[in-house]
Design an enzyme around this catalytic site. Sequence first.
Site, PDB file in Angstrom:
ATOM      1  N   ASP A   1      -8.592  56.101  14.358  1.00 62.83           N
ATOM      2  CA  ASP A   1      -8.067  56.045  15.721  1.00 62.83           C
ATOM      3  C   ASP A   1      -7.258  54.774  15.992  1.00 62.83           C
ATOM      4  O   ASP A   1      -6.805  54.546  17.112  1.00 62.83           O
ATOM      5  CB  ASP A   1      -9.217  56.179  16.725  1.00 62.83           C
ATOM      6  CG  ASP A   1      -8.812  56.931  17.980  1.00 62.83           C
ATOM      7  OD1 ASP A   1      -7.786  57.626  17.948  1.00 62.83           O
ATOM      8  OD2 ASP A   1      -9.516  56.801  19.001  1.00 62.83           O
TER       9      ASP A   1
ATOM     10  N   ARG B   1      -5.550  56.171  26.394  1.00 63.10           N
ATOM     11  CA  ARG B   1      -4.599  55.978  27.492  1.00 63.10           C
ATOM     12  C   ARG B   1      -4.959  54.754  28.322  1.00 63.10           C
ATOM     13  O   ARG B   1      -4.109  54.134  28.947  1.00 63.10           O
ATOM     14  CB  ARG B   1      -4.531  57.252  28.330  1.00 63.10           C
ATOM     15  CG  ARG B   1      -5.831  57.639  28.968  1.00 63.10           C
ATOM     16  CD  ARG B   1      -5.868  59.083  29.443  1.00 63.10           C
ATOM     17  NE  ARG B   1      -6.080  60.032  28.336  1.00 63.10           N
ATOM     18  CZ  ARG B   1      -6.093  61.347  28.478  1.00 63.10           C
ATOM     19  NH1 ARG B   1      -5.886  61.908  29.663  1.00 63.10           N
ATOM     20  NH2 ARG B   1      -6.303  62.134  27.449  1.00 63.10           N
TER      21      ARG B   1
ATOM     22  N   ASP C   1     -13.748  55.272  17.544  1.00 61.70           N
ATOM     23  CA  ASP C   1     -13.875  56.001  18.813  1.00 61.70           C
ATOM     24  C   ASP C   1     -15.097  56.915  18.770  1.00 61.70           C
ATOM     25  O   ASP C   1     -15.040  58.020  18.234  1.00 61.70           O
ATOM     26  CB  ASP C   1     -12.599  56.822  19.062  1.00 61.70           C
ATOM     27  CG  ASP C   1     -12.648  57.566  20.389  1.00 61.70           C
ATOM     28  OD1 ASP C   1     -13.573  57.300  21.191  1.00 61.70           O
ATOM     29  OD2 ASP C   1     -11.748  58.406  20.620  1.00 61.70           O
TER      30      ASP C   1
ATOM     31  N   LYS D   1     -18.935  61.795  21.432  1.00 62.63           N
ATOM     32  CA  LYS D   1     -18.382  62.900  20.642  1.00 62.63           C
ATOM     33  C   LYS D   1     -19.487  63.605  19.862  1.00 62.63           C
ATOM     34  O   LYS D   1     -20.529  63.025  19.591  1.00 62.63           O
ATOM     35  CB  LYS D   1     -17.351  62.366  19.643  1.00 62.63           C
ATOM     36  CG  LYS D   1     -16.038  61.935  20.246  1.00 62.63           C
ATOM     37  CD  LYS D   1     -15.102  61.459  19.157  1.00 62.63           C
ATOM     38  CE  LYS D   1     -13.776  60.991  19.752  1.00 62.63           C
ATOM     39  NZ  LYS D   1     -13.010  62.071  20.387  1.00 62.63           N
TER      40      LYS D   1
HETATM   41  N1  BES Z   1      -8.984  59.711  19.566  1.00 65.54           N
HETATM   42  C1  BES Z   1      -9.151  60.878  20.349  1.00 65.54           C
HETATM   43  C2  BES Z   1      -8.099  61.940  20.053  1.00 65.54           C
HETATM   44  C3  BES Z   1      -8.190  62.630  18.734  1.00 65.54           C
HETATM   45  C4  BES Z   1      -8.896  63.801  18.618  1.00 65.54           C
HETATM   46  C5  BES Z   1      -7.512  62.151  17.636  1.00 65.54           C
HETATM   47  C6  BES Z   1      -8.941  64.462  17.408  1.00 65.54           C
HETATM   48  C7  BES Z   1      -7.574  62.806  16.430  1.00 65.54           C
HETATM   49  C8  BES Z   1      -8.277  63.968  16.325  1.00 65.54           C
HETATM   50  C9  BES Z   1      -9.046  60.537  21.822  1.00 65.54           C
HETATM   51  O1  BES Z   1      -9.492  59.285  22.189  1.00 65.54           O
HETATM   52  C10 BES Z   1      -9.878  61.530  22.553  1.00 65.54           C
HETATM   53  O2  BES Z   1     -11.066  61.509  22.379  1.00 65.54           O
HETATM   54  N2  BES Z   1      -9.236  62.375  23.347  1.00 65.54           N
HETATM   55  C11 BES Z   1      -9.918  63.381  24.065  1.00 65.54           C
HETATM   56  C12 BES Z   1      -9.308  63.453  25.436  1.00 65.54           C
HETATM   57  C13 BES Z   1     -10.073  64.318  26.384  1.00 65.54           C
HETATM   58  C14 BES Z   1     -11.410  63.687  26.699  1.00 65.54           C
HETATM   59  C15 BES Z   1      -9.257  64.499  27.618  1.00 65.54           C
HETATM   60  C16 BES Z   1      -9.738  64.700  23.315  1.00 65.54           C
HETATM   61  O3  BES Z   1      -8.659  64.953  22.799  1.00 65.54           O
HETATM   62  O4  BES Z   1     -10.711  65.441  23.221  1.00 65.54           O
HETATM   63 ZN    ZN Z   2      -9.441  57.833  20.726  1.00 64.43          ZN
HETATM   64 MN    MN Z   3     -11.588  59.277  22.595  1.00 62.64          MN
END
Ligand code: BES
Ligand code: ZN
Ligand code: MN
Length: 498
Positions: free
Chosen positions: A292, A355, A274, A281
């Site tokens: 992930d 999601r 991811d 990111k």
């Molecule tokens: N895979 C990430 C979530 C995640 C974050 C897992 C840190 C483990 C550690 C997910 O796909 C993600 O990026 N979520 C975002 C959602 C946001 C953009 C609403 C997040 O949590 O920042």
């Molecule tokens: Zn993710």
């Molecule tokens: Mn993500």
Amino acid sequence: MRYEVWTKDSNRLGVDCLVAGVFEDGELPDATRQIDKACGGRIAALVKRGDFAGRNGDTLLVGELPGLRAKRVLLVGQGTRTTLNRRLWRRAVYTAVTALARTRIGSAAFALARPAASELDDYWLARATAEIAAAALYRVNDLKTGKKPRLPALARILAGPVATSGVAAARRGFTHGAAVGIGLETLRNLGNLPANVCTPSYLANTARALARRHPQSLRVRVLDERAIRRERMGCFLAVTRGSEEPPRFIVLEHRGGKAGEAPVVLVGKGITFDTGGISLKDPPAMDEMKFDMSGAATVIAALTVVSELQLALNVVGLVPTCENMPGGRAIKPGDIVTSASGQTVEILNTDAEGRLILCDALHYARRFKPAAVIDIATLTGACVVALGAHHSGVMANDDALAHELVESGRRADDRAWQLPLTEDYAEQLKSNFADMANVAGRDGGAITAGAFLGKFTKGLKWAHMDIAGTAYLSGAQKGSTGRPISLLSEFLIQRATH
Ligand code: BES
Ligand code: ZN
Ligand code: MN
């Protein structure tokens, strides 16, 4: 590993080592006192001299005690009798196995003090011992080129003492614990692999190999991009667009229950890497986004456990898996796509991709007319903020199902905590241009993610587990934890046997 139950006199056992508890105040637990008596009070003398304090986590290997059949005794600190609980007992077992793994000791009989039977009955004594041993003996399958350290010699573990009336329960515990241990290893191995090895195709091949090992009970189907398109999984396809690596949709079906019996459907997030996509990111710790796919690995591991035990239950595993990459063809913030359910989604943040792949998989779950659907995903950083690394988050449209999961986690010491999935959160997902947006701002982020999934599970008994905080560790101990395989195995074992 061979697991056995011992009942009466630990000194009659033909083992290399006895593992005996010592309390902090110098008092010896009953099982240790028996050993001490056989060796003429050498242990009590050693403790009295101050050679061993008995603090939780202390160990001392003593050799050649006279009068004992075993050549060594491993003393393990167990704190005080009054504070001993299941958690501390587990830690003592873990410490002991770790200490044994540093030696060439091949067999050991555990004779530790146990917490009250209400906290740890004979079944759980054995099951937890096997699960903890698997965790403590786990070695990451690394790609270091230096000389590999020798593997632990430990191949036989005995747990006790168990009264004759408890032997059957303990043996059952060992069977279950050993299977969960195999699941744990499967999950951690998959989680720890780098993303250039553990691709969607790799996960699909792992599922195929598993099905080949259980041709009678396990069926596998793998959808490629064309088949995914035929299923109209517009959200899933949106995520995979930016990647050169082909996506896969894996379907595993274990038939252990009666024909026609409604299955439990498990859905695992399989993002093998991811990057965030166009909503890229930050660089720090981005490597951790190889984890992930931990939800996907949990589902494959759960089907491994179910197959090992041939549980009398129908279980379906669904794994949507792809990479989330930026690129000339990648989805952009503001793009609108149509999910398999027909609902449209405005993708405001391409980093909220989990999601998107899950919503199409959850819709696919409907065709199985499931008794329950559970998705498992490293879904949100917000869940890490809310619960840290200690509890997995549980959200559900059915409180009984949520409760069942939380209770399974409590029994298995793989804990989870329910978050309130009330309608308010879904309202935060409103979009001016589509049926919903894929993000809803920072506040309550773990729950708004759950609320998004909730829009695709109406009429199903559904629960969502956010394992972003529990699936892996960062920093010096970086690696997959194997959670929540113990929780999920316990859930399935309970469903199969009750
Ligand atoms: N895979 C990430 C979530 C995640 C974050 C897992 C840190 C483990 C550690 C997910 O796909 C993600 O990026 N979520 C975002 C959602 C946001 C953009 C609403 C997040 O949590 O920042
Ligand atoms: Zn993710
Ligand atoms: Mn993500």
